[in-house]
Design a protein around this motif. Structure first.
Motif, PDB file in Angstrom:
ATOM      1  N   GLY A 100       0.795  -1.221   0.000  1.00  0.00           N
ATOM      2  CA  GLY A 100       0.000   0.000   0.000  1.00  0.00           C
ATOM      3  C   GLY A 100       0.825   1.268   0.000  1.00  0.00           C
ATOM      4  O   GLY A 100       0.277   2.366   0.042  1.00  0.00           O
ATOM      5  N   MET A 101       2.166   1.130  -0.054  1.00  0.00           N
ATOM      6  CA  MET A 101       3.027   2.310  -0.019  1.00  0.00           C
ATOM      7  C   MET A 101       3.966   2.367  -1.223  1.00  0.00           C
ATOM      8  O   MET A 101       3.833   3.236  -2.066  1.00  0.00           O
ATOM      9  N   VAL A 102       4.957   1.440  -1.254  1.00  0.00           N
ATOM     10  CA  VAL A 102       5.985   1.553  -2.283  1.00  0.00           C
ATOM     11  C   VAL A 102       6.716   0.225  -2.460  1.00  0.00           C
ATOM     12  O   VAL A 102       6.817  -0.565  -1.527  1.00  0.00           O
ATOM     13  N   SER A 103       7.209  -0.004  -3.667  1.00  0.00           N
ATOM     14  CA  SER A 103       8.152  -1.085  -3.949  1.00  0.00           C
ATOM     15  C   SER A 103       9.438  -0.440  -4.440  1.00  0.00           C
ATOM     16  O   SER A 103       9.392   0.504  -5.247  1.00  0.00           O
ATOM     17  N   THR A 104      10.583  -0.933  -3.951  1.00  0.00           N
ATOM     18  CA  THR A 104      11.874  -0.372  -4.354  1.00  0.00           C
ATOM     19  C   THR A 104      12.850  -1.485  -4.694  1.00  0.00           C
ATOM     20  O   THR A 104      12.767  -2.594  -4.163  1.00  0.00           O
ATOM     21  N   ALA A 105      13.781  -1.157  -5.577  1.00  0.00           N
ATOM     22  CA  ALA A 105      14.836  -2.093  -5.958  1.00  0.00           C
ATOM     23  C   ALA A 105      16.111  -1.289  -6.217  1.00  0.00           C
ATOM     24  O   ALA A 105      16.111  -0.359  -7.024  1.00  0.00           O
ATOM     25  N   THR A 106      17.187  -1.643  -5.505  1.00  0.00           N
ATOM     26  CA  THR A 106      18.468  -0.967  -5.657  1.00  0.00           C
ATOM     27  C   THR A 106      19.304  -1.687  -6.711  1.00  0.00           C
ATOM     28  O   THR A 106      19.358  -2.913  -6.734  1.00  0.00           O
ATOM     29  N   PHE A 107      19.951  -0.893  -7.566  1.00  0.00           N
ATOM     30  CA  PHE A 107      20.829  -1.448  -8.587  1.00  0.00           C
ATOM     31  C   PHE A 107      22.073  -0.588  -8.696  1.00  0.00           C
ATOM     32  O   PHE A 107      22.182   0.454  -8.041  1.00  0.00           O
ATOM     33  N   TYR A 108      23.039  -1.043  -9.491  1.00  0.00           N
ATOM     34  CA  TYR A 108      24.339  -0.371  -9.563  1.00  0.00           C
ATOM     35  C   TYR A 108      24.713  -0.009 -10.993  1.00  0.00           C
ATOM     36  O   TYR A 108      24.431  -0.759 -11.927  1.00  0.00           O
ATOM     37  N   ASP A 109      25.385   1.133 -11.110  1.00  0.00           N
ATOM     38  CA  ASP A 109      25.981   1.499 -12.394  1.00  0.00           C
ATOM     39  C   ASP A 109      27.339   0.796 -12.499  1.00  0.00           C
ATOM     40  O   ASP A 109      27.753   0.104 -11.561  1.00  0.00           O
ATOM     41  N   PRO A 110      28.060   0.960 -13.606  1.00  0.00           N
ATOM     42  CA  PRO A 110      29.336   0.257 -13.764  1.00  0.00           C
ATOM     43  C   PRO A 110      30.385   0.602 -12.707  1.00  0.00           C
ATOM     44  O   PRO A 110      31.298  -0.187 -12.463  1.00  0.00           O
ATOM     45  N   ASP A 111      30.271   1.754 -12.046  1.00  0.00           N
ATOM     46  CA  ASP A 111      31.220   2.149 -11.003  1.00  0.00           C
ATOM     47  C   ASP A 111      30.722   1.799  -9.602  1.00  0.00           C
ATOM     48  O   ASP A 111      31.282   2.260  -8.614  1.00  0.00           O
ATOM     49  N   ARG A 112      29.647   1.025  -9.525  1.00  0.00           N
ATOM     50  CA  ARG A 112      29.032   0.590  -8.263  1.00  0.00           C
ATOM     51  C   ARG A 112      28.370   1.732  -7.489  1.00  0.00           C
ATOM     52  O   ARG A 112      28.223   1.664  -6.275  1.00  0.00           O
ATOM     53  N   ASN A 113      27.960   2.777  -8.195  1.00  0.00           N
ATOM     54  CA  ASN A 113      27.131   3.801  -7.576  1.00  0.00           C
ATOM     55  C   ASN A 113      25.725   3.226  -7.463  1.00  0.00           C
ATOM     56  O   ASN A 113      25.195   2.647  -8.423  1.00  0.00           O
ATOM     57  N   ALA A 114      25.130   3.359  -6.283  1.00  0.00           N
ATOM     58  CA  ALA A 114      23.789   2.834  -6.067  1.00  0.00           C
ATOM     59  C   ALA A 114      22.744   3.774  -6.665  1.00  0.00           C
ATOM     60  O   ALA A 114      22.832   4.995  -6.542  1.00  0.00           O
ATOM     61  N   LEU A 115      21.752   3.181  -7.306  1.00  0.00           N
ATOM     62  CA  LEU A 115      20.580   3.866  -7.842  1.00  0.00           C
ATOM     63  C   LEU A 115      19.378   3.028  -7.431  1.00  0.00           C
ATOM     64  O   LEU A 115      19.535   1.870  -7.035  1.00  0.00           O
ATOM     65  N   MET A 116      18.198   3.593  -7.521  1.00  0.00           N
ATOM     66  CA  MET A 116      17.025   2.835  -7.085  1.00  0.00           C
ATOM     67  C   MET A 116      15.844   3.097  -8.009  1.00  0.00           C
ATOM     68  O   MET A 116      15.663   4.214  -8.498  1.00  0.00           O
ATOM     69  N   LEU A 117      15.064   2.051  -8.225  1.00  0.00           N
ATOM     70  CA  LEU A 117      13.770   2.168  -8.881  1.00  0.00           C
ATOM     71  C   LEU A 117      12.714   2.141  -7.792  1.00  0.00           C
ATOM     72  O   LEU A 117      12.876   1.448  -6.782  1.00  0.00           O
ATOM     73  N   ALA A 118      11.622   2.874  -7.991  1.00  0.00           N
ATOM     74  CA  ALA A 118      10.519   2.864  -7.032  1.00  0.00           C
ATOM     75  C   ALA A 118       9.194   2.902  -7.768  1.00  0.00           C
ATOM     76  O   ALA A 118       9.049   3.627  -8.763  1.00  0.00           O
ATOM     77  N   GLN A 119       8.244   2.112  -7.288  1.00  0.00           N
ATOM     78  CA  GLN A 119       6.887   2.146  -7.799  1.00  0.00           C
ATOM     79  C   GLN A 119       5.962   2.573  -6.668  1.00  0.00           C
ATOM     80  O   GLN A 119       5.927   1.939  -5.610  1.00  0.00           O
ATOM     81  N   ASP A 120       5.253   3.646  -6.881  1.00  0.00           N
ATOM     82  CA  ASP A 120       4.294   4.158  -5.898  1.00  0.00           C
ATOM     83  C   ASP A 120       3.091   3.225  -5.852  1.00  0.00           C
ATOM     84  O   ASP A 120       2.465   2.971  -6.880  1.00  0.00           O
ATOM     85  N   LEU A 121       2.764   2.706  -4.692  1.00  0.00           N
ATOM     86  CA  LEU A 121       1.634   1.809  -4.529  1.00  0.00           C
ATOM     87  C   LEU A 121       0.450   2.478  -3.832  1.00  0.00           C
ATOM     88  O   LEU A 121      -0.534   1.814  -3.499  1.00  0.00           O
ATOM     89  N   THR A 122       0.551   3.799  -3.606  1.00  0.00           N
ATOM     90  CA  THR A 122      -0.519   4.506  -2.907  1.00  0.00           C
ATOM     91  C   THR A 122      -1.649   4.924  -3.839  1.00  0.00           C
ATOM     92  O   THR A 122      -2.707   5.319  -3.371  1.00  0.00           O
ATOM     93  N   GLY A 123      -1.380   4.904  -5.143  1.00  0.00           N
ATOM     94  CA  GLY A 123      -2.376   5.360  -6.110  1.00  0.00           C
ATOM     95  C   GLY A 123      -2.411   6.862  -6.256  1.00  0.00           C
ATOM     96  O   GLY A 123      -3.288   7.401  -6.909  1.00  0.00           O
ATOM     97  N   GLN A 124      -1.450   7.582  -5.648  1.00  0.00           N
ATOM     98  CA  GLN A 124      -1.439   9.043  -5.704  1.00  0.00           C
ATOM     99  C   GLN A 124      -0.463   9.580  -6.741  1.00  0.00           C
ATOM    100  O   GLN A 124      -0.324  10.774  -6.891  1.00  0.00           O
ATOM    101  N   SER A 125       0.241   8.738  -7.437  1.00  0.00           N
ATOM    102  CA  SER A 125       1.285   9.176  -8.366  1.00  0.00           C
ATOM    103  C   SER A 125       0.724   9.554  -9.712  1.00  0.00           C
ATOM    104  O   SER A 125      -0.294   9.144 -10.135  1.00  0.00           O
TER     105      SER A 125
END
Length: 125
Positions: A100-125
């Motif tokens: 009911g809030m959010v789904s997130t997934a952390t991933f890395y670029d080639p230099d191991r910098n962290a980035l994240m994907l997020a999907q809003d699950l609140t229906g307000q996006s």
């Protein structure tokens, strides 16, 4: 051509020791506006003065200076993650979901910098 379709929103996520105090600091010093504190997730979010850019504060006992993770909103996290994985992008563990809030997934670029994907699950996006 992009592998995934990103929405036009970005959150800059940082670890802090006390997100309530940090939220007050960002409001007082930079004029950011509190969107919400989600105590059960240890998360606070503020609206910056840049359109569609928010600042997310994740509470950690030991915050690391210089940590900032750009969080890119997507409509379907499973689809976006699948496409990136097929292209050889490394993810850090499973996708995390707070129902009911959010789904997130952390991933890395080639230099191991962290980035994240997020999907809003609140229906307000």
């Amino acid at each position: 051509m992009s592998l995934v379709s990103l929405k036009n929103t970005i959150t800059l996520a940082m670890s802090v020791r006390d997100r309530h105090a940090s939220a007050e600091w960002y409001a007082a010093k930079l004029g950011f506006e509190l969107i919400h504190h989600i105590d059960e997730a240890g998360w606070s979010e503020l609206r910056t003065n840049v359109d569609r850019v928010t600042l997310g504060l994740g509470e950690q006992a030991e915050a690391s200076p210089g940590n900032c993770v750009p969080v890119f909103e997507v409509a379907d996290i499973a689809e976006a993650r699948g496409k990136l994985e097929l292209a050889g992008v490394e993810f850090d563990g499973e996708t995390d979901t707070i129902e009911g809030m959010v789904s997130t997934a952390t991933f890395y670029d080639p230099d191991r910098n962290a980035l994240m994907l997020a999907q809003d699950l609140t229906g307000q996006s």
